[in-house]
Design an enzyme around this catalytic site. Structure first.
Site, PDB file in Angstrom:
ATOM      1  N   TYR A   1       0.912  -1.447   0.035  1.00 24.60           N
ATOM      2  CA  TYR A   1       0.336   0.029  -0.220  1.00 24.60           C
ATOM      3  C   TYR A   1       1.203   1.891  -0.187  1.00 24.60           C
ATOM      4  CZ  TYR A   1      -4.228   3.038   1.328  1.00 24.60           C
ATOM      5  OH  TYR A   1      -4.063   4.334   2.057  1.00 24.60           O
ATOM      6  N   ALA A   2       0.635   1.687  -0.711  1.00 23.27           N
ATOM      7  CA  ALA A   2       1.309   2.996  -0.978  1.00 23.27           C
ATOM      8  C   ALA A   2       1.782   3.952   0.054  1.00 23.27           C
ATOM      9  CB  ALA A   2       1.022   3.813  -2.465  1.00 23.27           C
ATOM     10  N   ASN A   3       0.188   4.407   0.889  1.00 27.50           N
ATOM     11  CA  ASN A   3       0.632   5.263   1.877  1.00 27.50           C
ATOM     12  C   ASN A   3       1.009   4.342   3.126  1.00 27.50           C
ATOM     13  OD1 ASN A   3      -0.311   7.640   1.581  1.00 27.50           O
ATOM     14  ND2 ASN A   3      -2.688   7.183   2.002  1.00 27.50           N
ATOM     15  N   TYR A   4       1.959   3.137   2.702  1.00 32.75           N
ATOM     16  CA  TYR A   4       2.448   2.700   4.168  1.00 32.75           C
ATOM     17  C   TYR A   4       3.843   2.234   3.577  1.00 32.75           C
ATOM     18  CZ  TYR A   4      -2.066   0.614   6.330  1.00 32.75           C
ATOM     19  OH  TYR A   4      -3.228   0.484   6.719  1.00 32.75           O
ATOM     20  N   ARG A   5       4.086   3.686   3.151  1.00 32.21           N
ATOM     21  CA  ARG A   5       5.393   4.059   2.749  1.00 32.21           C
ATOM     22  C   ARG A   5       6.768   3.000   3.306  1.00 32.21           C
ATOM     23  NH1 ARG A   5       6.022   7.265  -1.793  1.00 32.21           N
ATOM     24  NH2 ARG A   5       5.486   9.666  -0.108  1.00 32.21           N
TER      25      ARG A   5
END
Length: 526
Positions: free
Chosen positions: A467-471
């Site tokens: 997931y992109a927001n869990y960089r």
């Protein structure tokens, strides 16, 4: 203009020699159309408020050490012209821009860079204008989710936005990465619920959906922050929520049959009604029997309805859990936000407080994510539980977050966020620690990597999705200089799958010189 020149001259008089930001500040004074205001939103390292402003939304204290690179200048724009001047002068004088909304970038990329840089902090750009009659809200990108929820609830307790759980997350970054939250199985991601935007590009043009075109509008709703320009505001679609919602939490240890319950949860959670948001959190605790470590699994969910409506569903679909009326609590939607932030019995006004409380533990942490397509076996779960019992995992938490619902019915190319049909659940890995143990931070980070490696056979493949927001920079990163398409595709396909190529095309068109960039920004084609 004279006032600004005097202020900037005073700032510069304390500087040591000719530094890059001196020319940048002089440029701002010449470029700004409203000299009476821009001087009040500029912070150099000599400004007594510099550290306070910088540290105000550093959410992961791993990135607040003496060795962490600091911006030459912080700009906190209060007008669109401030953004235009900052972009123009940064380009002219070779400074990178890092844009910070709520400061929740898990790798600190919204306020840390390895080259000379300026932070554009959106703290002064956070108005929330709610239109209940038309079920929309214009929200500036610096607002936090708590401010959005509160302002909507002021006018209606039966409308909300399909936003995230933690109230201090910034709206700008949240939607830019897709936006996963409590209502996503009912209404989709945050990005799915955006109907217009105000955006500034590398040339300082202010664009809305019509003038930017559908490709760019598509890209900014999940393609990751800091790649295309700066989103100034979002027009959000508000969605109905019932006057009464229900929350529940049931906890079981391994000795209380938690493993069998998790196996069953994997089979049914994604098939539960869209009105539910089921997850199971796992962490180590001391056994009450002999003080040895065991694993506690906490099964919880929001339900858009009453207890009387929920209990028959659970008795039919998941009787093994034994959910009872005593395990459930009824409340309003806005009160459920307090509940999931562990702020029960607090006034709603606490949602306006931008000061961060991490409900999951320490302020130093490392996050990873996975997606699961097939149920994980009992043997594999036991191996995961064994690792959760390690000494380094004493403050770790792993959460399985069910997918399904409307996510199975939205095409994966609808926005850059591709994690739609075919996913049983997402895994969130969080290992955290306290300040006094930060000297040992590497052992915790190493633990997270060992667990991630262990899980390889049991999660999505080709690509292994994230997931992109869990960089997570462990997935790969760009060079500081020229960004290679091949290099970026290593991490880019994990976040965006086949949508990555379309994002590259949009980037090539809107920012061909790659001014807006960071370690995991979308590259242009050269």
């Amino acid at each position: 203009m004279l006032l600004l020149s005097l202020v900037l001259a005073a700032l510069l008089s304390f500087s040591m020699g000719a530094l890059p930001h001196e020319d940048f500040l002089q440029c701002l004074s010449l470029r700004s159309n409203d000299s009476s205001t821009i001087s009040s939103v500029i912070y150099t390292r000599n400004n007594p408020s510099y550290s306070t402003v910088l540290e105000s939304t550093i959410r992961n204290l791993r990135f607040n050490s003496t060795n962490t690179p600091k911006p030459l200048v912080i700009v906190t724009p209060s007008r669109t012209s401030h953004f235009q001047a900052t972009i123009s002068c940064s380009r002219k004088h070779g400074l990178q821009i890092r844009t910070r909304s709520g400061g929740h970038d898990y790798e600190g990329l919204s306020y840390v860079a390895k080259v000379p840089f300026v932070v554009v902090d959106l703290v002064n750009f956070r108005s929330v204008d709610v239109d209940v009659e038309n079920r929309v809200a214009w929200v500036q990108a610096g607002a936090i989710l708590g401010e959005v929820y509160y302002r909507i609830a002021e006018k209606s307790r039966t409308l909300s936005f399909a936003g995230g759980v933690f109230y201090s997350i910034g709206v700008g970054g949240y939607i830019s990465g897709g936006g996963f939250g409590l209502l996503f199985r009912k209404y989709g991601t945050g990005g799915d619920n955006v109907i217009d935007a105000q955006f500034i590009d590398v040339n300082g043009r202010i664009l809305d959906r019509k003038s930017m075109g559908e490709d760019l509008f598509w890209a900014i709703r999940g393609g990751g922050g800091g790649s295309f320009g700066i989103v100034l505001a979002w027009k959000l679609k508000l969605v109905p929520v019932p006057a009464t919602v229900t929350v529940f939490s049931v906890s079981r240890t391994l000795e209380q049959n938690a493993t069998q319950l998790i196996l069953r949860w994997q089979e049914i959670a994604h098939q539960l009604p869209d009105e539910m948001n089921p997850d199971v959190s796992m962490f180590s605790v001391n056994s009450t029997q002999d003080e040895r470590k065991t694993i506690l699994a906490s099964f919880s969910s929001l339900f858009l309805g009453t207890i009387d409506e929920l209990l028959p569903i659970m008795q039919q679909r998941f009787p093994e859990l034994g959910l009872s009326r005593q395990d459930c609590s009824e409340m309003s939607w806005i009160e459920s936000i307090l509940y999931f932030n562990q702020l029960q019995n607090q006034p709603l006004e606490i949602l306006l407080n931008r000061t961060f409380r991490n409900p999951l533990g320490g302020q130093y942490y490392k996050i990873k994510s996975d997606y699961v397509k097939e149920p994980i076996s009992e043997t594999a779960l036991n191996g995961l539980f064994s690792r959760l019992s390690d000494e380094e995992a004493s403050s770790a938490i792993i959460i399985f977050m069910a997918y399904g619902g409307i996510m199975d019915r939205i095409p994966e190319e609808a926005t850059p966020f591709p994690h739609r049909a075919g996913n049983l659940y997402k895994i969130y890995y969080n290992v955290n620690w306290q300040e006094q143990d930060d000297v040992n931070s590497q052992k915790y980070i190493d633990w997270s990597r060992r667990v991630y490696n262990y899980m390889t056979p049991f999660v999505s493949k080709s690509p292994r999705e994230a997931y992109a927001n869990y960089r997570d920079l462990d997935l790969g990163s760009n060079n500081v200089g020229i960004t290679s398409y091949t290099q970026a595709s290593v991490w880019g396909r994990k976040y965006f799958k086949n949508n990555f190529d379309r994002l590259v095309q949009v980037k090539t068109k809107i920012d061909p010189e790659n001014f807006f960039k960071h370690e995991q920004s979308i590259p242009p084609l050269h």
